[in-house]
Design a protein around this motif. Structure first.
Motif, mmCIF file in Angstrom:
data_model
loop_
_atom_site.group_PDB
_atom_site.id
_atom_site.type_symbol
_atom_site.label_atom_id
_atom_site.label_comp_id
_atom_site.label_asym_id
_atom_site.label_seq_id
_atom_site.Cartn_x
_atom_site.Cartn_y
_atom_site.Cartn_z
ATOM 1 N N ASP A 43 69.282 16.614 46.828
ATOM 2 C CA ASP A 43 69.434 15.328 47.504
ATOM 3 C C ASP A 43 68.634 14.265 46.742
ATOM 4 O OD1 ASP A 43 66.756 15.702 48.218
ATOM 5 O OD2 ASP A 43 67.209 16.200 50.305
ATOM 6 N N ASP A 44 68.623 13.037 47.278
ATOM 7 C CA ASP A 44 67.936 11.934 46.600
ATOM 8 C C ASP A 44 66.439 12.198 46.447
ATOM 9 O OD1 ASP A 44 70.308 10.575 46.353
ATOM 10 O OD2 ASP A 44 69.970 9.284 48.088
ATOM 11 N N VAL A 45 65.813 12.814 47.431
ATOM 12 C CA VAL A 45 64.377 13.121 47.341
ATOM 13 C C VAL A 45 64.132 14.111 46.209
ATOM 14 C CG1 VAL A 45 62.404 14.155 48.546
ATOM 15 C CG2 VAL A 45 63.937 12.592 49.767
ATOM 16 N N ASP A 46 64.951 15.174 46.128
ATOM 17 C CA ASP A 46 64.819 16.139 45.044
ATOM 18 C C ASP A 46 64.960 15.443 43.689
ATOM 19 O OD1 ASP A 46 64.525 18.334 46.778
ATOM 20 O OD2 ASP A 46 66.689 18.717 46.814
ATOM 21 N N GLN A 47 65.927 14.553 43.590
ATOM 22 C CA GLN A 47 66.161 13.832 42.330
ATOM 23 C C GLN A 47 64.940 12.999 41.948
ATOM 24 O OE1 GLN A 47 68.729 14.204 40.342
ATOM 25 N NE2 GLN A 47 70.280 15.138 41.624
ATOM 26 N N ARG A 48 64.350 12.310 42.929
ATOM 27 C CA ARG A 48 63.167 11.493 42.635
ATOM 28 C C ARG A 48 61.983 12.372 42.231
ATOM 29 N NH1 ARG A 48 65.188 8.596 47.173
ATOM 30 N NH2 ARG A 48 63.635 9.535 48.557
ATOM 31 N N LEU A 53 58.395 14.333 37.937
ATOM 32 C CA LEU A 53 57.778 15.490 37.280
ATOM 33 C C LEU A 53 58.210 15.623 35.829
ATOM 34 C CD1 LEU A 53 57.940 18.096 40.166
ATOM 35 C CD2 LEU A 53 55.878 17.049 39.193
ATOM 36 N N ALA A 54 59.461 15.268 35.518
ATOM 37 C CA ALA A 54 59.924 15.314 34.130
ATOM 38 C C ALA A 54 59.155 14.307 33.277
ATOM 39 C CB ALA A 54 61.416 15.046 34.053
ATOM 40 N N PRO A 60 49.241 13.928 40.478
ATOM 41 C CA PRO A 60 48.668 14.468 41.718
ATOM 42 C C PRO A 60 49.714 14.425 42.833
ATOM 43 C CG PRO A 60 47.261 12.757 40.779
ATOM 44 C CD PRO A 60 48.538 12.753 39.992
ATOM 45 N N ASN A 61 49.616 15.354 43.762
ATOM 46 C CA ASN A 61 50.596 15.457 44.841
ATOM 47 C C ASN A 61 50.757 14.156 45.609
ATOM 48 O OD1 ASN A 61 52.439 17.123 46.475
ATOM 49 N ND2 ASN A 61 50.968 16.631 48.084
ATOM 50 N N ASN A 62 49.657 13.452 45.895
ATOM 51 C CA ASN A 62 49.744 12.190 46.645
ATOM 52 C C ASN A 62 50.569 11.151 45.879
ATOM 53 O OD1 ASN A 62 48.235 13.264 48.684
ATOM 54 N ND2 ASN A 62 46.310 12.286 48.064
ATOM 55 N N THR A 63 50.355 11.059 44.578
ATOM 56 C CA THR A 63 51.102 10.106 43.754
ATOM 57 C C THR A 63 52.577 10.497 43.685
ATOM 58 O OG1 THR A 63 49.114 9.740 42.432
ATOM 59 C CG2 THR A 63 51.203 9.016 41.481
ATOM 60 N N LEU A 64 52.825 11.792 43.515
ATOM 61 C CA LEU A 64 54.201 12.287 43.467
ATOM 62 C C LEU A 64 54.924 11.998 44.786
ATOM 63 C CD1 LEU A 64 56.383 13.863 41.926
ATOM 64 C CD2 LEU A 64 55.337 15.971 42.793
ATOM 65 N N ALA A 65 54.236 12.245 45.901
ATOM 66 C CA ALA A 65 54.821 11.980 47.221
ATOM 67 C C ALA A 65 55.144 10.506 47.384
ATOM 68 C CB ALA A 65 53.867 12.450 48.316
ATOM 69 N N ALA A 66 54.228 9.630 46.943
ATOM 70 C CA ALA A 66 54.454 8.191 47.056
ATOM 71 C C ALA A 66 55.666 7.763 46.224
ATOM 72 C CB ALA A 66 53.209 7.426 46.621
ATOM 73 N N ALA A 68 58.223 9.550 45.486
ATOM 74 C CA ALA A 68 59.448 10.078 46.098
ATOM 75 C C ALA A 68 59.694 9.483 47.479
ATOM 76 C CB ALA A 68 59.371 11.598 46.185
ATOM 77 N N GLY A 69 58.689 8.783 48.023
ATOM 78 C CA GLY A 69 58.841 8.169 49.336
ATOM 79 C C GLY A 69 58.764 9.163 50.483
ATOM 80 N N ILE A 70 57.937 10.208 50.312
ATOM 81 C CA ILE A 70 57.797 11.233 51.359
ATOM 82 C C ILE A 70 56.314 11.515 51.605
ATOM 83 C CG2 ILE A 70 60.022 12.337 50.933
ATOM 84 C CD1 ILE A 70 58.599 14.404 49.205
ATOM 85 N N ALA A 71 56.016 12.235 52.664
ATOM 86 C CA ALA A 71 54.639 12.610 53.001
ATOM 87 C C ALA A 71 54.141 13.667 52.017
ATOM 88 C CB ALA A 71 54.580 13.163 54.424
ATOM 89 N N PRO A 72 52.840 13.677 51.722
ATOM 90 C CA PRO A 72 52.287 14.678 50.800
ATOM 91 C C PRO A 72 52.589 16.124 51.202
ATOM 92 C CG PRO A 72 50.698 12.944 51.158
ATOM 93 C CD PRO A 72 51.829 12.692 52.113
ATOM 94 N N SER A 73 52.534 16.439 52.486
ATOM 95 C CA SER A 73 52.839 17.813 52.913
ATOM 96 C C SER A 73 54.303 18.164 52.634
ATOM 97 C CB SER A 73 52.516 18.001 54.395
ATOM 98 O OG SER A 73 53.276 17.105 55.178
ATOM 99 N N THR A 74 55.188 17.207 52.865
ATOM 100 C CA THR A 74 56.608 17.406 52.563
ATOM 101 C C THR A 74 56.804 17.577 51.066
ATOM 102 O OG1 THR A 74 57.209 16.075 54.478
ATOM 103 C CG2 THR A 74 58.922 16.400 52.805
ATOM 104 N N CYS A 75 56.052 16.826 50.293
ATOM 105 C CA CYS A 75 56.140 16.899 48.833
ATOM 106 C C CYS A 75 55.776 18.302 48.343
ATOM 107 C CB CYS A 75 55.228 15.840 48.209
ATOM 108 S SG CYS A 75 55.344 15.775 46.418
ATOM 109 N N LEU A 76 54.682 18.849 48.837
ATOM 110 C CA LEU A 76 54.280 20.203 48.447
ATOM 111 C C LEU A 76 55.379 21.211 48.765
ATOM 112 C CD1 LEU A 76 50.525 20.414 49.526
ATOM 113 C CD2 LEU A 76 51.442 20.593 47.210
#
Length: 188
Positions: A43-48, A53-54, A60-66, A68-76
């Motif tokens: 989905d779009d979140v996976d793509q982001r 990551l590429a 860091p997980n917090n930056t990656l979550a931001a 992708a527009g999702i919560a850090p726990s969701t990101c993990l």
């Protein structure tokens, strides 16, 4: 009076042998089937997540979550699922060969002799284990492999080609092309 029996289909003769198993294949599309698992649904979140990551797998997980527009726990959870599904195969360092004393890069096209073509998968693995080899590509077309190598200088490159390729009785032909510049693509 007897009724005629319906014509029995004539079995097709094997068209080729499967390189991996050696079994005869009758499927006329042999070699064109999908190799490997079916593509994962992203989905779009996976793509982001994949795009971020590429670009930098050390985010860091917090930056990656931001990003992708999702919560850090969701990101993990999402990244773990992408790894479990085989979409993310690993995280690797992008090493500059020039900084390790190997500034000369080349792409070597390798054509195998006819009898050796039944052992391409094994040869691919042997090539990948040679010193200085960065990537090996099994091809369709005039050449069987492209071997991306890094060497200290032209003498070392020449030695690599002679020692590991030209003297191999399974190799029919090699063509070496020097790489002057390289840009890392940002596919995702």
């Amino acid at each position: 009076m007897s009724t005629p029996r319906p014509a029995q289909p004539v079995p097709r003769q094997p068209r080729a042998k499967d390189v991996r198993s050696g079994e005869a294949r009758t499927d006329p599309s042999w070699g064109l089937e999908r190799r490997g698992p079916a593509p994962a649904r992203l989905d779009d979140v996976d793509q982001r997540l994949l795009a971020a990551l590429a670009d930098d797998a050390r985010l860091p997980n917090n930056t990656l979550a931001a990003r992708a527009g999702i919560a850090p726990s969701t990101c993990l959870t999402r990244v773990r699922q992408l790894r479990e599904r085989g979409v993310i195969r690993g995280f690797h360092a992008d090493v500059d060969p020039a900084r390790t004393g190997h500034p000369l890069q080349a792409m070597i096209a390798v054509q195998m002799r006819g009898a050796a073509r039944t052992r391409l998968s094994g040869y691919l693995q042997r090539l990948a284990e040679l010193p200085g080899v960065l990537n090996v590509f099994l091809l369709g077309g005039a050449h069987d492999f492209f071997v991306h190598v890094a060497a200290a200088d032209s003498d070392a490159l020449n030695e690599f080609v002679i020692e590991h390729l030209s003297t191999d009785p399974d190799v029919a032909l090699t063509e070496t092309s020097l790489i002057f510049q390289h840009a890392r693509a940002s596919w995702y």
